[in-house]
Design an enzyme around this catalytic site. Structure first.
Site, mmCIF file in Angstrom:
data_model
loop_
_atom_site.group_PDB
_atom_site.id
_atom_site.type_symbol
_atom_site.label_atom_id
_atom_site.label_comp_id
_atom_site.label_asym_id
_atom_site.label_seq_id
_atom_site.Cartn_x
_atom_site.Cartn_y
_atom_site.Cartn_z
ATOM 1 N NE ARG A 51 -1.544 -2.188 2.808
ATOM 2 C CZ ARG A 51 -1.632 -3.460 2.395
ATOM 3 N NH1 ARG A 51 -2.688 -3.867 1.777
ATOM 4 N NH2 ARG A 51 -0.653 -4.321 2.634
ATOM 5 C CB THR A 52 3.356 2.596 2.338
ATOM 6 O OG1 THR A 52 2.592 2.081 3.425
ATOM 7 C CG2 THR A 52 3.890 3.972 2.684
ATOM 8 C CE LYS A 80 26.478 -2.835 -5.965
ATOM 9 N NZ LYS A 80 26.450 -1.731 -6.940
ATOM 10 N NE ARG A 101 7.050 0.687 4.976
ATOM 11 C CZ ARG A 101 5.828 0.157 4.894
ATOM 12 N NH1 ARG A 101 5.673 -1.100 4.558
ATOM 13 N NH2 ARG A 101 4.758 0.891 5.160
ATOM 14 C CG HIS A 129 3.296 3.791 8.707
ATOM 15 N ND1 HIS A 129 3.388 4.664 7.627
ATOM 16 C CD2 HIS A 129 2.963 2.577 8.176
ATOM 17 C CE1 HIS A 129 3.122 3.998 6.509
ATOM 18 N NE2 HIS A 129 2.865 2.733 6.815
HETATM 19 N N1 CP Z 1 -0.338 -0.043 5.797
HETATM 20 C C1 CP Z 1 0.894 -0.315 5.282
HETATM 21 O O1 CP Z 1 1.900 0.283 5.678
HETATM 22 O O2 CP Z 1 0.885 -1.287 4.323
HETATM 23 P P1 CP Z 1 2.161 -1.747 3.482
HETATM 24 O O3 CP Z 1 3.119 -2.391 4.468
HETATM 25 O O4 CP Z 1 1.654 -2.684 2.455
HETATM 26 O O5 CP Z 1 2.788 -0.504 2.892
#
Ligand code: CP
Length: 303
Positions: A51-52, A80, A101, A129
């Site tokens: 999603r993100t 590396k 991320r 998040h």
């Molecule tokens: N909600 C969320 O962070 O989903 P993903 O891990 O798929 O990005």
């Protein structure tokens, strides 16, 4: 230059304005189709995502911009030995804004120390998040029409659940919020968040029992027990199915309660719940794209 590492980096007024901007994008998408023409977003995902990452990319395309990046650290020079700091300096030569991320808490904050473009924390380990929180706030705004006076139940992995940590802090800033923290002993919220609730005099209860908590909730925020955060597989196996939202449990809830989940889900919400009008987790997914469109514009200084 503004980054978004923690939802508390933004004032409550900034968050509210961003949510209103997202609402306007939903109402008038064509008006935003060229807003980021010529701009590039880099998505650097050192940890898996559906999603993100894809909502960030869809958001930038819908603003008329371009996207580059990687979805797997194994395809980057991190394998590396390149540091996060060096990766950020390099990608800053190619992109106007970076969403990253990383499995290590604090990695996006480190990135801000060397970045020459805005950095967005797209999830750092079990910490924060903030863009999921913007997604959650937009969904609450659309479904409940207010942030005031809500009783919010967080259920599941409250220890490692970064979406919980960010949304809980965001909701502390609205009047008359109450929390019900539903978790087994091993997965209770971290002490720093309990200290914060105590310091701010926010009412909350902690319970292991989802069913008894259900009748008072306006929002039920379900979470997955995250296998990837456990050091011990046996602990994960013991705890993973602690909470399963059955139709019988849901029958105890208010008729206008909303069910949120950041997804992915495993067993905690059976498919049988998906058609219940209170199930908002797929609407939440779509809202994530609009919230991220508003955020990209804000951090690039585009009105
Ligand atoms: N909600 C969320 O962070 O989903 P993903 O891990 O798929 O990005």
């Amino acid at each position: 230059m503004q980054h978004l590492i923690d939802i508390m980096d933004m004032t409550v007024e900034e968050v509210d304005q961003l949510i209103l901007k997202a609402e306007d994008i939903i109402a008038n998408p064509a008006a935003y189709a060229e807003k980021c023409r010529g701009k590039k977003l880099a998505t650097l995902f050192f940890e898996p995502s559906t999603r993100t990452r894809l909502s960030f990319e869809a958001a930038m395309y819908e603003l008329g911009g371009h996207v580059l990046g990687f979805a797997d650290a194994n395809s980057s020079s991190a394998t590396k030995g390149e540091t996060v700091a060096d990766t950020i300096r390099v990608v800053g030569c190619y992109a106007d804004i970076i969403a990253m991320r990383h499995p290590k808490e604090g990695a996006p904050l480190v990135a801000t120390q060397v970045a020459n473009v805005p950095i967005i924390n797209a999830g750092d380990g079990g910490h924060n998040h903030p863009t999921q929180t913007l997604t959650d706030l937009l969904t609450i705004h659309r479904e409940k029409g207010t942030y005031e006076g809500l009783t919010i139940g967080f259920c599941g992995d409250l220890k490692f659940g970064r979406t919980v940590h960010s949304l809980l802090q965001a909701m502390c800033r609205y009047p008359n919020t109450k929390f019900v923290l539903i978790a087994p002993d091993e997965l209770k919220i971290p002490g720093y968040l309990r200290d914060k609730l105590d310091k701010l005099n926010i009412p909350y209860t902690e319970t292991p029992d989802l069913e008894s908590a259900m009748p008072e909730l306006d929002v039920l925020y379900m979470t997955r027990v995250q296998q990837e955060r456990f050091f011990n597989e046996a602990d994960y196996v013991r705890l993973k199915d602690t909470y399963i939202l059955t139709p019988e449990k849901l029958s105890k809830a208010k008729s206008d309660m909303i069910i949120l989940h950041p997804l992915p889900r495993v067993n905690e919400i059976p498919r049988a719940i998906d058609d219940d009008p209170r199930a908002c987790y797929f609407k939440q997914v779509l809202n994530g794209k609009y919230a991220r469109m508003a955020l990209i514009m804000k951090l690039l200084g585009i009105s």
